[in-house]
Design a protein around this motif. Structure first.
Motif, short mmCIF file in Angstrom:
data_model
loop_
_atom_site.label_atom_id
_atom_site.label_comp_id
_atom_site.label_asym_id
_atom_site.label_seq_id
_atom_site.Cartn_x
_atom_site.Cartn_y
_atom_site.Cartn_z
N GLY A 103 42.10 42.16 49.98
CA GLY A 103 41.64 41.44 50.75
C GLY A 103 41.77 39.76 49.98
O GLY A 103 42.19 39.64 48.96
N PRO A 104 40.93 38.92 51.14
CA PRO A 104 41.16 37.64 50.39
C PRO A 104 40.53 37.18 48.97
O PRO A 104 39.56 37.82 48.58
CB PRO A 104 40.31 36.72 51.39
N GLY A 105 41.37 36.69 47.97
CA GLY A 105 40.91 36.36 46.83
C GLY A 105 40.55 37.60 45.84
O GLY A 105 39.79 37.64 44.69
N GLU A 106 40.83 38.89 46.26
CA GLU A 106 40.56 39.88 45.71
C GLU A 106 41.11 39.99 44.15
O GLU A 106 40.49 40.58 43.22
CB GLU A 106 40.92 41.44 46.30
N PHE A 107 42.28 39.44 43.93
CA PHE A 107 42.85 39.29 42.30
C PHE A 107 42.06 38.58 41.53
O PHE A 107 41.74 39.12 40.57
CB PHE A 107 44.37 39.13 42.55
N THR A 108 41.60 37.61 42.28
CA THR A 108 40.70 36.49 41.24
C THR A 108 39.44 37.05 41.19
O THR A 108 38.67 37.04 40.12
CB THR A 108 40.69 35.27 42.11
N GLN A 109 38.87 37.74 42.13
CA GLN A 109 37.69 38.61 42.20
C GLN A 109 37.59 39.53 40.96
O GLN A 109 36.74 39.67 40.11
CB GLN A 109 37.35 39.30 43.43
N ARG A 110 38.71 40.15 40.98
CA ARG A 110 38.77 41.19 39.71
C ARG A 110 38.73 40.53 38.63
O ARG A 110 38.16 40.97 37.71
CB ARG A 110 40.01 42.08 39.89
N ALA A 111 39.68 39.51 38.51
CA ALA A 111 39.58 38.49 37.27
C ALA A 111 38.25 38.30 36.69
O ALA A 111 37.81 38.41 35.46
CB ALA A 111 40.43 37.42 37.40
N TYR A 112 37.58 37.85 37.74
CA TYR A 112 35.95 37.48 37.42
C TYR A 112 35.07 38.60 37.06
O TYR A 112 34.48 38.73 35.93
CB TYR A 112 35.35 36.96 38.62
N LEU A 113 35.29 39.72 37.70
CA LEU A 113 34.54 40.81 37.44
C LEU A 113 35.06 41.55 36.08
O LEU A 113 34.21 42.16 35.24
CB LEU A 113 34.53 42.13 38.42
N ASN A 114 36.22 41.32 35.66
CA ASN A 114 36.61 41.83 34.29
C ASN A 114 36.31 40.83 33.05
O ASN A 114 37.16 40.96 32.24
CB ASN A 114 38.06 42.24 34.38
N GLY A 115 35.66 39.65 33.44
CA GLY A 115 35.23 38.91 32.44
C GLY A 115 36.56 37.86 32.22
O GLY A 115 36.57 37.05 30.98
N LYS A 116 37.73 37.82 32.82
CA LYS A 116 39.00 36.78 32.56
C LYS A 116 38.39 35.40 32.71
O LYS A 116 39.03 34.63 32.15
CB LYS A 116 40.15 37.34 33.32
N MET A 117 37.64 35.21 33.86
CA MET A 117 36.94 33.89 33.99
C MET A 117 35.47 33.84 34.63
O MET A 117 35.28 34.97 35.13
CB MET A 117 37.89 33.04 34.95
N ASP A 118 34.85 32.94 34.68
CA ASP A 118 33.51 32.80 35.22
C ASP A 118 33.90 32.43 36.56
O ASP A 118 34.84 32.23 37.28
CB ASP A 118 32.57 32.19 34.27
N LEU A 119 32.53 32.66 37.22
CA LEU A 119 32.66 32.49 38.89
C LEU A 119 33.08 30.77 39.17
O LEU A 119 33.73 30.65 39.96
CB LEU A 119 31.26 32.34 39.58
#
Ligand code: GTP
Ligand code: MG
Length: 449
Positions: free
Chosen positions: A103-119
Motif C-alpha cells: 500500500g502507499p507508504g507501507e515500507f516507511t510504515q514498517r520502518a516506523y513500526l520496527n523502530g527505524k524512525m519515529d513518526l
C-alpha cells in the motif's frame, strides 16, 4: 507478510522494484536465476528474472538483511530495465510467488513500526520526496535527521522533571519541616517549556509559507509598471503590459525561486478611482491580495500623494513593505520624505522595462521574508498534525501555569502535565498511535516508499 512495489516513476531507463518482509529471499529465489536464501547482507547479485523458461529481464538484485535495512526487515531491490512491460511482469511474478502489492507508504510504515524512525521522521520522508527547492528540502532533511525529534525529547525530559518535582512535593507534604523545590523555580520551568512549545507552533506559519511560496503582492497606482515587473521576475510574459491605465483587472499569480526559496508573486489591478465595475472588483481583489501577502511591493513612478500614502500604509500593518520606485530611466527620482519619515521602509529603485535594479530588489524581498536559518539549528514546523499537537500541548501547559498562579496543589496540576507529555508524544508516535491516524499519514505517500 512480504510486500512488493515499484519504487521508481515510470518512464526511466531503470525501474526499481522493492520487496520487504520475512519471505523476501525465499520468494526472490523462485524467480531469480540464483538461490539468494543465504545471500550475505548488503550484497548485489547479477542474474535474470525468469518466468519458467522465459527470461523476463537481466537485473541486479540488492540484498538487505534484518535489522539493517530501511524497513528493518529482510528486503531487496531489483533494478530492472525501465520497460513498463518488464516491470509489471516482474511484479506479477513476485505476487504469484507469495508477495502482496504494498500500500502507499507501507515500507516507511514498517520502518516506523520496527523502530527505524519515529513518526515525524517518517513524515519527513514524504516531504523530502515532494521537496522542490532548497528551503523545503532543508526543512524535510532536518526533520528526517531527527532535529525536531531531539527537540521534543528535550521538552519531554523537562516535563518529566517538572512532574517528579511536583510529585515529590505531594508525597512529603505532611512533613512541614522538609524543603521542597521552590515553586517559583517550577513555575519558571513550566514557562520555559511553554515558550519553546509556542515558538515551535509559531514557526508553522513560516513553514507553510515556505512550502506554498511566500506571498508577495505587487501593488500601486495604474500604469506604474507592476505587470512589467512581474515579467522581469518570472522571465516570462504572464500578464498584459500596456500604457493604458487599468490594463490588469484581476490578480495574476506565479512562483519564483529566489536564493532557493519559493516566492509567490501576485500582480494586481492598479489602484485608482473608477466607475468601471469590473475594475472596481479587481481593485477590491488588490486589497485582498495585500491582506494575504507577507511582503508588499508598493510600486510608484512619481511622488505619491498623501492620500495614496495613507491608503497603502493603513493596509500593511504587520507586513513587510518595500517601496519600489520604477522608471528611473525616465523620471527624476521622486522625493520620498513624506513616506520614509513615518516608518523606514527599504526603497529600491528600478527600471522594470530595462531590467535595472532587479537583483537588488530580489535581495530586498529575500531579506524582508526574515526567514529563519534553516541550514542550522532553527526548527520549522511544516506539518498540520504537528501544529495541532503543539497547540494542544500549549493549552494544557498553560492550564498548569495558571494553576500554579492560583497556588493549586500538585495533584491538581499533574493531570494536565501528563496530558502535555502525551500530546507531544503523539508527534513522534511515542504514544500508541491509533491505526486511523497511521492510515491518514501513510496514505499520502507514494506506493513504493
Ligand atoms: N520608461 C519606462 N517605462 C516602463 C517601465 N516599466 C514599465 N513601463 C511602461 O509603463 C507602462 C505600464 O506598464 P504595466 O506593466 O502595464 O503597468 P501596470 O502597473 O501593470 O498597469 P495596470 O495594470 O494598468 O495597473 C507600459 O507602457 C510599460 O512599458 C520602465 O522601467 N521604464
Ligand atoms: Mg498591470
Amino acid at each position: 507478510m512480504t510486500i512488493c512495489a515499484l519504487a521508481t516513476a515510470p518512464g526511466g531507463a531503470i525501474g526499481i522494484i522493492r520487496i520487504s518482509g520475512p519471505q523476501t529471499l525465499e520468494i526472490l529465489s523462485r524467480v531469480f536465476s540464483k538461490d539468494l536464501r543465504n545471500a550475505h547482507p548488503n550484497t548485489i547479485h547479477y542474474g535474470h528474472i525468469k518466468n519458467g523458461k522465459e527470461i523476463v529481464d537481466e537485473v541486479l538484485v540488492s540484498v538487505f538483511r534484518s535489522p539493517h535495512s530501511y524497513t528493518g526487515e529482510d528486503s531487496a531491490e531489483i533494478s530492472c530495465h525501465g520497460s513498463r512491460y518488464i516491470l509489471s511482469k516482474v511484479l506479477a511474478l513476485l505476487i504469484e510467488n507469495g508477495c502482496r502489492q504494498a500500500g502507499p507508504g507501507e515500507f516507511t510504515q514498517r520502518a516506523y513500526l520496527n523502530g527505524k524512525m519515529d513518526l515525524s521522521q517518517a513524515e519527513a520522508v514524504a516531504d523530502l520526496i515532494a521537496s522542490t527547492n532548497r528551503a523545503s528540502h532543508q526543512m524535510a532533511m532536518s526533520q528526517l535527521r531527527g532535529h525536531f525529534s531531539n527537540e521534543l525529547a528535550t521538552l519531554r525530559e523537562q516535563l518529566l522533571k517538572l512532574t517528579s518535582l511536583l510529585e515529590l512535593e505531594l508525597d512529603f507534604s505532611d512533613h512541614e519541616d522538609l524543603e521542597f523545590a521552590d515553586r517559583s523555580q517550577l513555575y519558571e520551568l513550566a514557562k520555559t517549556i511553554d515558550n519553546r512549545i509556542t515558538q515551535l507552533a509559531r514557526s508553522f506559519e513560516t513553514g507553510q509559507a515556505i512550502k506554498q511560496g511566500i506571498p508577495v503582492a505587487i501593488v500601486g497606482k495604474t500604469n506604474v509598471g507592476k505587470s512589467t515587473l512581474l515579467h522581469r521576475l518570472l522571465k516570462d510574459e504572464r500578464a498584459i503590459v500596456s500604457n493604458i491605465h487599468g490594463t490588469t483587472r484581476d490578480t495574476i499569480e506565479d512562483t519564483i525561486d529566489i536564493h532557493g526559496v519559493n516566492f509567490r508573486f501576485i500582480d494586481t489591478a492598479g489602484i485608482r478611482q473608477t466607475s468601471d465595475q469590473v475594475e472596481q472588483i479587481g481593485i477590491e481583489r488588490t486589497y485582498q491580495a495585500i491582506s494575504k501577502a507577507r511582503i508588499v511591493l508598493w510600486m510608484i513612478d512619481a511622488e505619491p500623494s498623501t492620500e495614496e500614502i495613507s491608503n497603502i500604509t493603513q493596509r500593511i500593518q504587520n507586513k513587510s513593505l518595500i517601496v519600489v520606485v520604477n522608471k528611473i530611466d525616465k523620471h527624476e527620482i521622486p522625493l520620498l520624505s513624506a513616506l520614509t519619515s513615518h516608518r523606514p521602509h527599504p526603497v529600491i529603485k528600478i527600471a522594470a522595462k530595462y531590467a535595472q535594479g532587479i537583483p537588488q530588489l530580489e535581495q530586498a524581498i529575500y531579506d524582508a521574508a526574515q526567514l529563519p536559518d534553516i541550514t542550522h539549528s532553527d526548527i520549522i514546523i511544516t506539518n498540520a498534525r504537528h501544529y495541532d499537537a503543539l497547540i494542544r500541548a500549549h493549552e494544557s501547559i498553560q492550564r498548569v501555569i495558571t494553576g500554579m498562579d492560583q497556588q493549586l496543589p500538585g495533584d491538581l496540576l499533574a493531570e494536565d502535565l501528563r496530558l502535555t507529555i502525551d500530546t507531544l508524544a503523539e508527534i513522534t508516535g511515542g504514544q500508541i498511535t491509533p491505526n486511523e491516524v497511521l492510515g491518514n499519514i501513510f496514505t499520502n505517500f507514494c506506493v513504493g516508499k
